[in-house]
Design an enzyme around this catalytic site. Structure first.
Site, mmCIF file in Angstrom:
data_model
loop_
_atom_site.group_PDB
_atom_site.id
_atom_site.type_symbol
_atom_site.label_atom_id
_atom_site.label_comp_id
_atom_site.label_asym_id
_atom_site.label_seq_id
_atom_site.Cartn_x
_atom_site.Cartn_y
_atom_site.Cartn_z
ATOM 1 N N TRP A 1 0.796 -1.230 0.000
ATOM 2 C CA TRP A 1 0.000 0.000 0.000
ATOM 3 C C TRP A 1 0.824 1.274 0.000
ATOM 4 C CZ3 TRP A 1 1.928 2.223 4.197
ATOM 5 C CH2 TRP A 1 2.223 1.456 5.321
ATOM 6 N N LYS B 1 -2.524 -8.569 -7.839
ATOM 7 C CA LYS B 1 -3.411 -8.285 -6.712
ATOM 8 C C LYS B 1 -2.877 -7.079 -5.955
ATOM 9 C CE LYS B 1 -3.441 -9.230 -2.386
ATOM 10 N NZ LYS B 1 -4.163 -8.066 -1.872
ATOM 11 N N SER C 1 -2.816 -4.136 -2.942
ATOM 12 C CA SER C 1 -3.167 -4.153 -1.518
ATOM 13 C C SER C 1 -4.659 -3.903 -1.382
ATOM 14 C CB SER C 1 -2.397 -3.054 -0.787
ATOM 15 O OG SER C 1 -3.015 -2.801 0.458
ATOM 16 N N SER D 1 5.500 -7.309 3.517
ATOM 17 C CA SER D 1 6.218 -7.565 4.767
ATOM 18 C C SER D 1 6.892 -8.941 4.732
ATOM 19 C CB SER D 1 5.237 -7.500 5.933
ATOM 20 O OG SER D 1 4.242 -8.479 5.733
ATOM 21 N N GLU E 1 10.352 -8.880 -2.456
ATOM 22 C CA GLU E 1 10.847 -7.557 -2.047
ATOM 23 C C GLU E 1 10.184 -7.266 -0.714
ATOM 24 O OE1 GLU E 1 13.037 -5.713 -3.314
ATOM 25 O OE2 GLU E 1 13.202 -6.294 -5.406
ATOM 26 N N CYS F 1 10.220 1.217 2.620
ATOM 27 C CA CYS F 1 11.037 0.061 3.014
ATOM 28 C C CYS F 1 12.520 0.420 3.132
ATOM 29 C CB CYS F 1 10.832 -1.075 2.045
ATOM 30 S SG CYS F 1 10.888 -0.512 0.351
ATOM 31 N N GLU G 1 10.799 -3.086 12.404
ATOM 32 C CA GLU G 1 10.391 -2.132 11.367
ATOM 33 C C GLU G 1 9.115 -1.430 11.838
ATOM 34 O OE1 GLU G 1 8.689 -3.686 7.675
ATOM 35 O OE2 GLU G 1 9.871 -2.270 6.508
#
Ligand code: NAD
Length: 495
Positions: free
Chosen positions: A169, A193, A195, A246, A267, A301, A398
């Site tokens: 997202w 697909k 988020s 994640s 990723e 990220c 994180e």
């Protein structure tokens, strides 16, 4: 809740243009069709808490229909020349460019991003399609040669087939572009697909490019990760599944993919260390953390979220950093001067606030920020945490919000060891004026990207991706074309 000093308030734009919403349905076989489910997901503007629209809460059956469309389209698409595919990618870039304002407004409404970030997202998405168009045409293999007596070897790079793509997202259209462009450029068809929280720009893209790509080459299915994402990952006719998300979701995708032994491209998360040596330009480093630690509200990220600074300059650096962060402006999407916007959702806002509570419980110092800002909208103050000992929770978890921590170190060896003490390996930066250090330290850091005297500068021509828990596979650059291709050796007997 406001802080005692109310250092941060939300700049609220008077009026923002109404976003142009996408068509309703699943985009399968070149058109929007009804989902097999009547359930829907509310899509919320996190800066105002208003419900913008609904999208289908898709099903495994929707995925099966989309995969069937992608399978039906794959031979014809694989047979196109790189020049034909490049023409389609350039057309997609042009369509995004012509509709730039529409995409920026829609992305900002769905994510709470400030204008500068939305603008950068859309520009980078356009550039990704343009780069992939050129890269697909420049892509070649070794020339034919003999490696066994009387036998000539030829290497072919082929499309993998049908690629499943699962996006996050934080940069909805950009993360979709990072996959769609090289996946199509390499000759594959795809089912994507988005988020469940941010599908709008991806659906809008499908709507606007429908007339330019053969039916079934691009398919979009909305819905929950555990249903739609899981079916894509396990589907026997999906040849490769790529996820940006994640670590936990990446593990589930890889586990589901194992059943059909399909290729996986991951990723995942990050916790980027920013190593500031005593000889660094401290002002530049503090400004670097302001822009790279708080870009997209820290929902990034590669965010510069974990500073390791030499003990001899720690006080000076912290003073500069706190001053920089105190000046950050927070605002709603239409507020032109806003540097950061809202968190993506109520759930994520609560996660970040819970992380701030843990920081207080751990007895760390919140030098600036640390609280929610009065609503509506899910806004959190830009925050700097100091007096962080080695091994504190914040050094490895994180947070994915506007929170940066500052630790100190004594020696170069300690800086490298501590920077590497994380499950993540996505990105890091080194700040120094010493040329020997600038050459040696990056080589010792276990991260897929290391910047020297900079952070979070992304070039479409250069690879992006992690080591260790941050996953494997590369986005951007010609390495992405490699990742979405397969290698075939054909050997001819001339004897
Ligand atoms: P997330 O893992 O919650 O969701 C990512 C996607 O995975 C969503 O589409 C979700 O529906 C799907 N998903 C969830 N469970 C699934 C399952 N069991 N099977 C298949 N799909 C599933 O991540 P997020 O909260 O959307 O994004 C934030 C995370 O993404 C952060 O960890 C961030 O670091 C990471 N991220 C990484 C990069 C990168 O380039 N490495 C870029 C952006 C974001």
């Amino acid at each position: 809740m406001t802080t005692e000093t109310a250092l941060f308030t939300v700049i609220r734009a008077d009026a923002t243009p109404a976003p142009s919403l996408p068509a309703f349905g699943q985009f399968i076989g070149g058109k929007f069709v009804p989902s097999t489910s009547t359930s829907t997901v509310d899509i919320v503007n996190p800066a105002t808490e208003e419900v913008l629209t609904q999208v289908p809460a898709g099903t495994a059956e929707d995925v099966d229909a989309a995969v069937a469309a992608a399978v039906a389209a794959k031979d014809a698409w694989a047979a196109t020349t790189p020049r034909d595919r490049a023409a389609v990618l350039l057309k997609i870039a042009e369509i995004i460019e012509v509709n730039r304002e529409l995409f920026e407004t829609l992305e900002a409404a769905n994510t709470g991003k400030p204008p500068a970030v939305a603008e950068d997202d859309i520009s980078s998405a356009i550039d990704t399609f343009r780069f992939s168009a050129g890269a697909a045409r420049a892509y070649s293999t070794l020339g034919a040669d003999d490696y066994a007596e009387n036998h000539t070897s030829v290497i072919h790079r082929e499309p993998v087939g049908v690629v499943g793509v699962i996006t996050p997202w934080n940069y909805p259209l950009l993360m979709a572009a990072w996959k769609i462009a090289p996946v199509l450029g390499a000759g594959n068809t795809l089912v994507l697909k988005p988020s469940e929280q941010t599908p709008l720009t991806t659906l809008k893209l499908a709507e606007l490019i429908a007339g330019e790509i053969p039916a079934g080459v691009v398919n979009i299915v909305t819905g929950p990760g555990r249903v739609v994402g899981n079916r894509l990952s396990e589907h026997p006719d999906v040849d490769l599944v790529a996820i940006t998300g994640s670590v936990g979701s990446g593990q589930k995708v890889a586990a589901a993919a194992a059943g059909s032994v399909k290729r996986v491209h991951l990723e995942l998360g990050g916790k980027a260390p920013v190593v500031v040596f005593a000889d660094a330009d401290l002002e530049a480093a503090a400004k670097g953390v302001r822009s790279a630690g708080f870009w997209n509200g820290g929902q990034e990220c590669g965010a510069a979220c974990r500073v390791l600074v030499h003990e001899s300059v720690a006080d000076k650096f912290t003073e500069l950093l706190v001053r920089e962060i105190s000046e950050i402006t927070v605002g709603t999407p239409g507020a032109a001067d806003a540097e950061i916007g809202s968190m993506i959702s109520k759930a994520h806002y609560e996660r970040v606030l819970a992380a701030l509570d843990d920081i207080r419980k751990d007895g760390l110092t919140i030098a600036v920020g640390g609280r929610a800002i009065e609503g509506p909208g899910y806004f959190i103050e830009p925050t700097v945490v100091t007096n962080v000992p080695a091994g504190a929770g914040i050094t490895s978890n994180e947070i994915f919000g506007p929170v940066v921590s500052v630790e100190t170190f004594s020696t170069d060896e300690e800086a490298v060891t501590r920077a590497n003490e994380t499950i993540y390996g996505l990105a890091a930066s080194v700040w120094t004026k010493d040329s020997a250090r600038s050459l040696t330290v990056p080589r010792k850091l276990d991260f897929g990207t290391v910047w020297v005297n900079s952070h979070l500068v992304i070039a479409t021509e250069m690879p992006w991706g992690g080591f260790k828990g941050s996953g494997y596979g590369r986005d951007l650059s010609s390495y992405a074309l490699d990742d979405f291709s397969r290698t075939k050796h054909v050997m001819y007997n001339r004897g």
